[in-house]
Design a protein around this motif. Structure first.
Motif, PDB file in Angstrom:
ATOM      1  N   ASN A   1      31.585  39.729  39.225  1.00  0.00           N
ATOM      2  CA  ASN A   1      32.080  38.542  38.521  1.00  0.00           C
ATOM      3  C   ASN A   1      32.935  37.636  39.403  1.00  0.00           C
ATOM      4  OD1 ASN A   1      34.526  39.891  38.762  1.00  0.00           O
ATOM      5  ND2 ASN A   1      34.777  40.278  36.573  1.00  0.00           N
ATOM      6  N   LEU A   2      32.944  37.856  40.712  1.00  0.00           N
ATOM      7  CA  LEU A   2      33.860  37.115  41.584  1.00  0.00           C
ATOM      8  C   LEU A   2      33.561  35.622  41.625  1.00  0.00           C
ATOM      9  CD1 LEU A   2      34.298  39.617  44.549  1.00  0.00           C
ATOM     10  CD2 LEU A   2      35.802  39.231  42.580  1.00  0.00           C
ATOM     11  N   SER A   3      32.307  35.233  41.418  1.00  0.00           N
ATOM     12  CA  SER A   3      31.973  33.805  41.449  1.00  0.00           C
ATOM     13  C   SER A   3      32.467  33.075  40.202  1.00  0.00           C
ATOM     14  CB  SER A   3      30.463  33.622  41.583  1.00  0.00           C
ATOM     15  OG  SER A   3      29.785  34.140  40.452  1.00  0.00           O
ATOM     16  N   GLN A   4      32.930  33.815  39.192  1.00  0.00           N
ATOM     17  CA  GLN A   4      33.399  33.192  37.956  1.00  0.00           C
ATOM     18  C   GLN A   4      34.857  32.721  38.051  1.00  0.00           C
ATOM     19  OE1 GLN A   4      32.729  35.992  34.754  1.00  0.00           O
ATOM     20  NE2 GLN A   4      30.656  36.475  35.460  1.00  0.00           N
ATOM     21  N   TYR A   5      35.536  33.129  39.112  1.00  0.00           N
ATOM     22  CA  TYR A   5      36.959  32.822  39.211  1.00  0.00           C
ATOM     23  C   TYR A   5      37.184  31.474  39.882  1.00  0.00           C
ATOM     24  CZ  TYR A   5      38.125  37.387  37.438  1.00  0.00           C
ATOM     25  OH  TYR A   5      38.262  38.480  36.615  1.00  0.00           O
ATOM     26  N   LYS A   6      38.224  30.797  39.412  1.00  0.00           N
ATOM     27  CA  LYS A   6      38.565  29.465  39.901  1.00  0.00           C
ATOM     28  C   LYS A   6      39.924  29.505  40.598  1.00  0.00           C
ATOM     29  CE  LYS A   6      38.572  27.758  35.773  1.00  0.00           C
ATOM     30  NZ  LYS A   6      38.315  29.032  35.060  1.00  0.00           N
ATOM     31  N   VAL A   7      40.245  28.427  41.301  1.00  0.00           N
ATOM     32  CA  VAL A   7      41.551  28.315  41.936  1.00  0.00           C
ATOM     33  C   VAL A   7      42.642  28.459  40.875  1.00  0.00           C
ATOM     34  CG1 VAL A   7      43.123  26.741  43.136  1.00  0.00           C
ATOM     35  CG2 VAL A   7      40.722  26.896  43.834  1.00  0.00           C
ATOM     36  N   GLY A   8      43.608  29.316  41.155  1.00  0.00           N
ATOM     37  CA  GLY A   8      44.687  29.593  40.213  1.00  0.00           C
ATOM     38  C   GLY A   8      44.492  30.871  39.429  1.00  0.00           C
ATOM     39  N   ASP A   9      43.256  31.383  39.365  1.00  0.00           N
ATOM     40  CA  ASP A   9      42.996  32.639  38.660  1.00  0.00           C
ATOM     41  C   ASP A   9      43.504  33.824  39.483  1.00  0.00           C
ATOM     42  OD1 ASP A   9      41.796  31.302  36.582  1.00  0.00           O
ATOM     43  OD2 ASP A   9      39.738  31.664  37.270  1.00  0.00           O
ATOM     44  N   GLU A  10      43.701  34.955  38.792  1.00  0.00           N
ATOM     45  CA  GLU A  10      44.236  36.145  39.448  1.00  0.00           C
ATOM     46  C   GLU A  10      43.187  37.259  39.511  1.00  0.00           C
ATOM     47  OE1 GLU A  10      48.994  36.121  38.592  1.00  0.00           O
ATOM     48  OE2 GLU A  10      47.702  36.777  36.947  1.00  0.00           O
ATOM     49  N   LEU A  11      43.193  37.981  40.629  1.00  0.00           N
ATOM     50  CA  LEU A  11      42.290  39.098  40.848  1.00  0.00           C
ATOM     51  C   LEU A  11      43.098  40.370  41.073  1.00  0.00           C
ATOM     52  CD1 LEU A  11      39.872  37.296  43.319  1.00  0.00           C
ATOM     53  CD2 LEU A  11      39.330  37.958  40.985  1.00  0.00           C
ATOM     54  N   ASN A  12      42.574  41.484  40.580  1.00  0.00           N
ATOM     55  CA  ASN A  12      43.235  42.771  40.766  1.00  0.00           C
ATOM     56  C   ASN A  12      43.037  43.279  42.189  1.00  0.00           C
ATOM     57  OD1 ASN A  12      44.052  42.897  38.060  1.00  0.00           O
ATOM     58  ND2 ASN A  12      42.129  43.853  37.437  1.00  0.00           N
ATOM     59  N   ILE A  13      44.115  43.798  42.779  1.00  0.00           N
ATOM     60  CA  ILE A  13      44.076  44.266  44.162  1.00  0.00           C
ATOM     61  C   ILE A  13      44.486  45.739  44.241  1.00  0.00           C
ATOM     62  CG2 ILE A  13      45.043  44.002  46.481  1.00  0.00           C
ATOM     63  CD1 ILE A  13      43.288  41.646  45.627  1.00  0.00           C
ATOM     64  N   GLU A  14      43.629  46.530  44.884  1.00  0.00           N
ATOM     65  CA  GLU A  14      43.993  47.903  45.244  1.00  0.00           C
ATOM     66  C   GLU A  14      43.886  48.035  46.755  1.00  0.00           C
ATOM     67  OE1 GLU A  14      42.630  52.586  44.797  1.00  0.00           O
ATOM     68  OE2 GLU A  14      41.884  51.129  43.346  1.00  0.00           O
ATOM     69  N   ILE A  15      44.992  48.344  47.392  1.00  0.00           N
ATOM     70  CA  ILE A  15      44.980  48.516  48.835  1.00  0.00           C
ATOM     71  C   ILE A  15      44.513  49.925  49.181  1.00  0.00           C
ATOM     72  CG2 ILE A  15      46.795  46.801  49.215  1.00  0.00           C
ATOM     73  CD1 ILE A  15      48.750  49.123  49.526  1.00  0.00           C
ATOM     74  N   ASP A  16      44.129  50.119  50.438  1.00  0.00           N
ATOM     75  CA  ASP A  16      43.683  51.425  50.912  1.00  0.00           C
ATOM     76  C   ASP A  16      44.879  52.369  50.957  1.00  0.00           C
ATOM     77  OD1 ASP A  16      42.414  53.543  52.152  1.00  0.00           O
ATOM     78  OD2 ASP A  16      42.565  52.654  54.138  1.00  0.00           O
ATOM     79  N   SER A  17      44.812  53.452  50.209  1.00  0.00           N
ATOM     80  CA  SER A  17      45.947  54.374  50.117  1.00  0.00           C
ATOM     81  C   SER A  17      46.251  55.039  51.459  1.00  0.00           C
ATOM     82  CB  SER A  17      45.683  55.440  49.049  1.00  0.00           C
ATOM     83  OG  SER A  17      44.509  56.175  49.350  1.00  0.00           O
TER      84      SER A  17
END
Length: 207
Positions: A169-185
């Motif tokens: 669904n990444l193409s559905q996001y616009k400038v200003g929207d928020e995405l969940n981030i998980e860094i490499d543990s």
């Protein structure tokens, strides 16, 4: 545990809101919910959620207040799609990277560059998390295991291929929207350990 390889984008058909709790009702394709039992773990936009009910093709997940605060699941609306991945099973091929489904923070879309040749997302993130994000390293973004492009003090760039855009669904996001981030543990453990050791040695030398 998850691999960061999104299996499907599934529509949120209902959100049942209570005090401190949202119940998501998500439409699964038949092959995706085959054998899915109550209590199973499923990643929704990279967030590990527990199945609470399965009714025909509808799968229900409870999202508690802390998860709503830390992730973009609080911003979902009916009709939106979430990236879905069922938990890793023994013997499965690992095509991505190991993810836990525990979101560390959110990143904001600050720029989108979309041409016939490329689709790039530039994400802004709280600077303290940039200690764990490296050029050509990987990061979980809405449950997708992605390679990091250029980095700065306050964010990083993603170069998305057409297959990723088609399956997520990444193409559905616009400038200003928020995405969940998980860094490499593993990266986090290494960086934190090195910083702790160096700080201890510095303090010992300063005595």
């Amino acid at each position: 545990m998850f691999t960061g390889i999104v299996q499907a984008t599934c529509e949120v058909v209902a959100i049942h809101k209570k005090d401190g709790l949202n119940t998501l009702e998500v439409a699964f394709e038949p092959d995706l919910h085959e054998g899915l039992a109550i209590g199973a773990s499923v990643a929704n936009n990279g967030v590990c959620l527990t199945v609470t009910q399965v009714v025909d093709d509808m799968v229900f997940f409870d999202v508690v207040e802390e998860t709503l605060r830390l992730t973009n699941l609080a911003n979902l609306s009916i009709g939106q799609s979430v990236n879905v991945e069922r938990s890793l099973t023994f013997g499965s091929e690992i095509g991505g990277h190991i993810l836990s489904g525990h979101i560390h923070t959110k990143a904001k879309v600050v720029d989108i560059s979309h041409t016939e040749q490329h689709y790039d997302l530039t994400l802004g993130i709280e600077s303290k998390w940039m200690d764990y994000i490296f050029y050509k390293g990987f990061v979980g973004v809405n449950g997708c295991s992605l390679t990091v492009g250029e980095v700065s003090d306050s964010g990083f760039k993603l170069h998305l291929i057409p297959e990723t855009l088609k399956l997520t669904n990444l193409s559905q996001y616009k400038v200003g929207d928020e995405l969940n981030i998980e860094i490499d543990s593993q990266t986090q453990v290494i960086v934190d350990t090195v910083e702790r050791v160096l700080a201890r040695r510095f303090n010992e030398q300063a005595r």
